[in-house]
Design a protein around this motif. Structure first.
Motif, PDB file in Angstrom:
ATOM      1  N   TRP A 145      45.642  -4.478 -31.682  1.00 46.51           N
ATOM      2  CA  TRP A 145      46.071  -5.122 -32.933  1.00 46.51           C
ATOM      3  C   TRP A 145      45.506  -6.537 -33.041  1.00 46.51           C
ATOM      4  O   TRP A 145      45.146  -6.990 -34.131  1.00 46.51           O
ATOM      5  N   GLN A 146      45.400  -7.239 -31.914  1.00 45.56           N
ATOM      6  CA  GLN A 146      44.811  -8.582 -31.948  1.00 45.56           C
ATOM      7  C   GLN A 146      43.345  -8.514 -32.347  1.00 45.56           C
ATOM      8  O   GLN A 146      42.854  -9.356 -33.106  1.00 45.56           O
ATOM      9  N   ARG A 147      42.629  -7.499 -31.847  1.00 47.30           N
ATOM     10  CA  ARG A 147      41.234  -7.320 -32.264  1.00 47.30           C
ATOM     11  C   ARG A 147      41.148  -6.990 -33.749  1.00 47.30           C
ATOM     12  O   ARG A 147      40.228  -7.436 -34.449  1.00 47.30           O
ATOM     13  N   VAL A 203      43.226  -8.046 -36.082  1.00 48.73           N
ATOM     14  CA  VAL A 203      43.446  -9.298 -36.814  1.00 48.73           C
ATOM     15  C   VAL A 203      42.164 -10.131 -36.831  1.00 48.73           C
ATOM     16  O   VAL A 203      41.795 -10.711 -37.864  1.00 48.73           O
ATOM     17  N   GLU A 204      41.457 -10.200 -35.685  1.00 48.39           N
ATOM     18  CA  GLU A 204      40.196 -10.940 -35.632  1.00 48.39           C
ATOM     19  C   GLU A 204      39.165 -10.329 -36.589  1.00 48.39           C
ATOM     20  O   GLU A 204      38.393 -11.048 -37.231  1.00 48.39           O
ATOM     21  N   GLN A 205      39.160  -8.982 -36.696  1.00 45.26           N
ATOM     22  CA  GLN A 205      38.217  -8.319 -37.604  1.00 45.26           C
ATOM     23  C   GLN A 205      38.520  -8.691 -39.058  1.00 45.26           C
ATOM     24  O   GLN A 205      37.604  -8.948 -39.854  1.00 45.26           O
ATOM     25  N   ILE A 206      39.807  -8.739 -39.416  1.00 42.86           N
ATOM     26  CA  ILE A 206      40.179  -9.121 -40.789  1.00 42.86           C
ATOM     27  C   ILE A 206      39.753 -10.551 -41.065  1.00 42.86           C
ATOM     28  O   ILE A 206      39.197 -10.859 -42.122  1.00 42.86           O
ATOM     29  N   GLU A 207      40.038 -11.455 -40.128  1.00 46.11           N
ATOM     30  CA  GLU A 207      39.689 -12.867 -40.316  1.00 46.11           C
ATOM     31  C   GLU A 207      38.184 -13.028 -40.497  1.00 46.11           C
ATOM     32  O   GLU A 207      37.726 -13.770 -41.378  1.00 46.11           O
ATOM     33  N   ARG A 247      51.957  -4.201 -42.768  1.00 48.25           N
ATOM     34  CA  ARG A 247      51.297  -5.167 -43.656  1.00 48.25           C
ATOM     35  C   ARG A 247      49.910  -5.541 -43.118  1.00 48.25           C
ATOM     36  O   ARG A 247      48.954  -5.689 -43.878  1.00 48.25           O
ATOM     37  N   ILE A 248      49.801  -5.705 -41.788  1.00 51.88           N
ATOM     38  CA  ILE A 248      48.489  -5.972 -41.196  1.00 51.88           C
ATOM     39  C   ILE A 248      47.563  -4.788 -41.432  1.00 51.88           C
ATOM     40  O   ILE A 248      46.387  -4.948 -41.802  1.00 51.88           O
ATOM     41  N   GLU A 255      41.629   3.067 -36.823  1.00 52.88           N
ATOM     42  CA  GLU A 255      43.007   3.538 -36.688  1.00 52.88           C
ATOM     43  C   GLU A 255      43.605   2.865 -35.462  1.00 52.88           C
ATOM     44  O   GLU A 255      43.135   3.059 -34.344  1.00 52.88           O
ATOM     45  N   LEU A 256      44.638   2.059 -35.660  1.00 52.14           N
ATOM     46  CA  LEU A 256      45.220   1.285 -34.559  1.00 52.14           C
ATOM     47  C   LEU A 256      46.416   2.023 -33.973  1.00 52.14           C
ATOM     48  O   LEU A 256      47.106   2.777 -34.667  1.00 52.14           O
TER      49      LEU A 256
END
Length: 912
Positions: free
Chosen positions: A824-826, A828-832, A883-884, A898-899
């Protein structure tokens, strides 16, 4: 004007002008020995023996032989007579005898063609700055890893995002090394003058360390990748020749670290990641802030530890966590008067891109900058004014734009940066271009070079060639077009004196001061390029003959053309561009105003500029108006652009592309490129018709790449940049164009049958300079994200329930495994990263309302992401996870993975 002699050459200067070689070398030896440090008998890290000898030889020329030694070895270097003469007579570079010796020891070849350049003096940050770093630094996993790698004898590079505390970490190590008796040499690579000679100079000036160990700090190594090879070669030479025990500790972006990892093995630096999040957590440990306040600080800081520290310090004063508006007020406190406002704003614009303002370049801003330094709002480090961390610079810049009307009073931020690059010298420009050539972002290296650095080198030579031609004849054969385009290139390539020579002739040659003037009028007869328009009319006759009985689309035959009126409208566009883009010291607002008034009188009722059959005349006037900073909100520009986009059936010139109307003179490809450039620069959004014209134009590649059609090629490249807002696809054609121009400079050719041949070289030079500057601006915006064109969002209020303990019985509370959390942290980095890239794609010199709306949505998405990121830990509500996931699917589309969910939710329908 001849420079005054620099300091350090007292004995040489006493000899008078042009001393003979023997006297010069003897005096230079005496001046060098006087400059050697004396520390009560202690030796310098690099010790200069006083027995410097004079050597006379016809084979390599006369010189001064100097022996330098350290505890582990010694070597001799030779200071040539020509280098001594050059250094002792050039004050602007400040090359003293000791600095010249540093250049020789660092590996510079002091041959006859050597020219003095300023050498940065490697200096530790001031005590005030070190004290601030001490307040910021905490022990984190990153700092512990740095200590571990250094203890193992490795060279280390600390990488991380802006504001993560890299410099504070390095400063802490440096102070520890100084306390234990090591020597420290600190270079800030943001100064292009800091390089190999700076390291050697520091070692010549500082005492030999008590331990025999030296730490070499290379701060912001990514800022000047151009010198990385010579830098590490110098360090290797110091280790091998002198036996110096040097250890490197650098800071850089992740992308630059990747470049160095792929270099030679003996230059490899161990990369250690510094994370702002970890440092902020340590800063908050033991603070008096409650959980809600801590969450608000994290959201405000956005992983910038400097912002977090300021917020915590202001918390005690305000009784609450400050907002961004509070931070802006704090960073601009006590600013009084327009002078201080301008100085702080300009420094902030530079600071956003990690540039600084050298004291010697401050000029009229020197006094207000000193006042700001005394007030604690700016810093003076290593001979340059700096505003501090990049996020602070952004906040100050935003405040100035919102509260002080900075854009209107002192130029937009990107314009200030480009002016700084213009006047910052060749090394600053090359360092910047090298960074853009090699790096896509702070996190990603560029797989293929943009060819910018090579392009700039060729442009510099082209500029020198134009300057030489201009010196012989600033009227360019009484040819207005050639003179105006040469002036444009010379201005952009930093030859203001040559521009002024053209301006003196041009302003006397054309008159438009009469309040009722309908079009500019030549003084003392037509200029030489009027003859081109006589030829244009003949080309139109030939076109009409080919059309036969069919009338021209514009309804005008060549015999009806008023050649003089057409020519003067074209001249109007050139003069608007010339005066609108004049260097600041030569800008004449009254002339620009007069020309704009002439344009308002000269336009036809439907918005075009005569003749309607020739749309490139209207496009030329629109381009001139744009250079005078007018856009679609001005009626003359708006009406002309609307006419350009009008279909032929409706009385306009557009028929999926634009025909030249002049036969073989200015082909359809060049006309279409010019019209597209004019429309986009004026602020017209890429409508379907423009997209069709652009597609047609790019499909005509076989036509505009034909040798001899360099004018067409350069116009197409510029139009493609404006239409796509990206440099992708330009590299190959840019190389082709530069190769042809380089060949032209070596072997000038004349193509007498080619249209506009008289202005081909200056026109293409001006276009190339425009293209390179456009790419620099576009790639800078991508490299640094959305900092210039959009304010960062105000931090959202952090609701109490998001940080308060959740009852154990909550059905939505789930436990993520370490593997799931990392995934999930990866994500978030991809979205940013995707948000940053999409904002950058919409940034540029032209901002339409649709582009602004899209960017505003992305900024709001990023704001939501910051909130959700703060909640991402081992225990997690399913709702924020959803939401993420929804944000990722919408922003990243098909690339979103797919997370792994802690427990598949019963109902999950994220937005698509």
């Amino acid at each position: 004007m001849t420079d005054e002699p620099p300091d350090g050459w007292m004995t040489v200067n006493a000899l008078g002008p042009e001393p003979d070689a023997f006297k010069l070398l003897g005096a230079a030896r005496q001046d060098l020995l006087v400059q050697l440090p004396s520390s009560g008998g202690r030796r310098a890290a690099l010790h200069v023996l006083p027995e410097a000898s004079i050597e006379f030889t016809d084979r390599v020329g006369h010189g001064l032989v100097v022996r330098v030694e350290a505890l582990g070895g010694a070597t001799e270097v030779r200071l040539s007579e020509t280098a001594l003469r050059a250094a002792s007579t050039s004050a602007s570079a400040g090359i003293t005898p000791l600095v010249l010796l540093s250049c020789a020891l660092s590996g510079e070849a002091l041959r006859a063609e050597w020219r003095p350049q300023r050498v940065g003096h490697a200096q530790l940050p001031s005590q005030a700055t070190l004290d601030y770093y001490s307040r910021l630094h905490r022990v984190t996993p990153g700092s512990s890893k740095v200590a571990e790698e250094l203890a193992a004898g490795h060279d280390v590079m600390v990488v991380g995002d802006h504001g993560c505390g890299k410099s504070a970490l390095v400063a802490n190590v440096a102070e520890q090394r100084l306390d234990q008796g090591d020597g420290v040499v600190w270079l800030n690579m943001s100064d292009p003058a800091d390089g190999p000679a700076s390291i050697v100079l520091a070692l010549l000036q500082q005492d030999s360390s008590a331990t025999g160990e030296y730490l070499v700090v290379l701060e912001n190594l990514h800022a000047n990748l151009l010198v990385r090879n010579t830098l590490f070669s110098c360090l290797e030479r110091l280790r091998s020749d002198f036996g110096l025990r040097l250890q490197v500790l650098a800071t850089s972006w992740k992308s630059a670290a990747a470049l160095l990892r792929h270099g030679e093995p003996n230059r490899a630096l161990k990369s250690v990641l510094a994370e702002g999040r970890q440092l902020i957590n340590q800063l908050l440990v033991g603070s008096r802030l409650d959980d809600t306040a801590r969450a608000t600080v994290r959201s405000l800081a956005q992983n910038d530890a400097h912002i977090a520290l300021t917020a915590m310090e202001l918390y005690g004063t305000l009784g609450r966590v400050p907002t961004e508006a509070d931070l802006e007020e704090h960073y601009t406190r006590a600013v009084t008067g327009a002078g201080q406002q301008e100085a702080l704003y300009r420094l902030a614009c530079l600071g956003v891109l990690e540039f600084q303002m050298a004291v010697r370049e401050a000029g009229r801003l020197r006094q207000p900058l000193e006042q700001l330094r005394v007030a604690g709002l700016v810093y003076l480090i290593d001979g340059a004014y700096q505003i501090g961390p990049r996020r602070r610079a952004q906040l100050v810049m935003n405040h100035a734009r919102d509260r002080w009307d900075a854009d209107q009073r002192w130029h937009r931020p990107e314009e200030i940066v480009l002016m700084h690059l213009h006047h910052g010298g060749e090394r600053l420009m090359k360092a910047t271009l090298s960074r853009l050539d090699l790096l896509v972002s702070p996190d990603e290296a560029r797989p293929d070079s943009l060819y910018l650095l090579t392009s700039w080198d060729i442009l510099i030579r082209l500029g020198r060639s134009l300057r030489s031609r201009n010196a012989a004849d600033p009227t360019w054969g009484d040819n207005l077009g050639a003179a105006v385009f040469a002036a444009s290139a010379l201005r952009q390539l930093n030859h203001p004196d040559a521009w002024e020579e053209i301006a003196n002739w041009l302003r006397a040659r054309w008159d438009y001061a009469d309040p009722g003037c309908l079009l500019p009028e030549p003084v003392d007869g037509e200029t030489a390029d009027y003859a081109d328009f006589v030829e244009i009319q003949q080309s139109m006759v030939e076109e009409d003959t080919l059309l036969g009985a069919e009338p021209h689309l514009a309804g005008m035959v060549a015999g009806q053309l008023d050649t003089g009126r057409m020519y003067r409208n074209w001249v109007l566009g050139l003069l608007l561009g010339f005066e609108g883009s004049a260097p600041p010291q030569h800008y004449d607002e009254s002339r620009v105003k007069q020309l704009v008034e002439v344009a308002a009188r000269a336009r036809e009722d439907d918005g075009n500029f005569y003749p309607a059959r020739v749309p490139w005349v209207t496009a030329r006037v629109v381009l001139g108006l744009c250079q005078a900073d007018l856009r679609m909100d001005h009626p003359v520009v708006r009406d002309a652009c609307n006419w350009l986009m009008r279909q032929v059936a409706q009385g306009g010139p557009f028929d999926n592309w634009w025909r030249s109307g002049t036969g073989s003179w200015n082909r359809e490809e060049a006309t279409t490129a010019m019209c597209l450039s004019a429309l986009v620069r004026a602020g017209v959004e890429m409508r379907p018709g423009m997209q069709t014209a652009h597609a047609w134009l790019m499909g005509r590649e076989r036509e505009w790449t034909i040798p001899g059609r360099e004018i067409d090629l350069s116009q197409v490249l510029e139009a493609n940049l404006h239409c796509t807002a990206t440099a992708a696809g330009t590299r190959e054609h840019l190389q082709t164009l530069f190769h042809r121009m380089r060949t032209e400079m070596k072997n000038p050719t004349l193509l007498p049958t080619a249209p506009e041949e008289r202005l081909r070289i200056p026109f293409v030079a001006a276009q190339l300079a425009d293209i390179v500057w456009s790419i620099v601006q576009m790639e800078s915006l991508k490299l640094y994200g959305d900092l210039f064109n959009h304010r960062p969002p105000e931090p959202p209020e952090v609701p109490q329930q998001r940080v308060a303990p959740v009852p154990a019985e909550s059905p939505n509370r789930k436990l993520l495994t370490d593997r799931q959390l990392r995934a999930w942290q990866r994500g978030v980095e991809q979205i940013e990263q995707a948000i940053r890239e999409q904002i950058a794609m919409r940034d540029g010199p032209v901002r339409t309302s649709a582009m602004q709306e899209a960017v505003d949505q992305l900024v709001n998405d990023r704001k939501e992401l910051f909130v959700l990121t703060e909640l991402l830990d081992g225990e997690f509500d399913v709702d924020p996870l959803a939401r993420i996931d929804a944000l990722g699917r919408r922003i990243c589309e098909e690339t979103w993975p797919e997370l792994p969910w802690p427990d598949p939710p019963t109902q999950r329908e994220p937005e698509r």
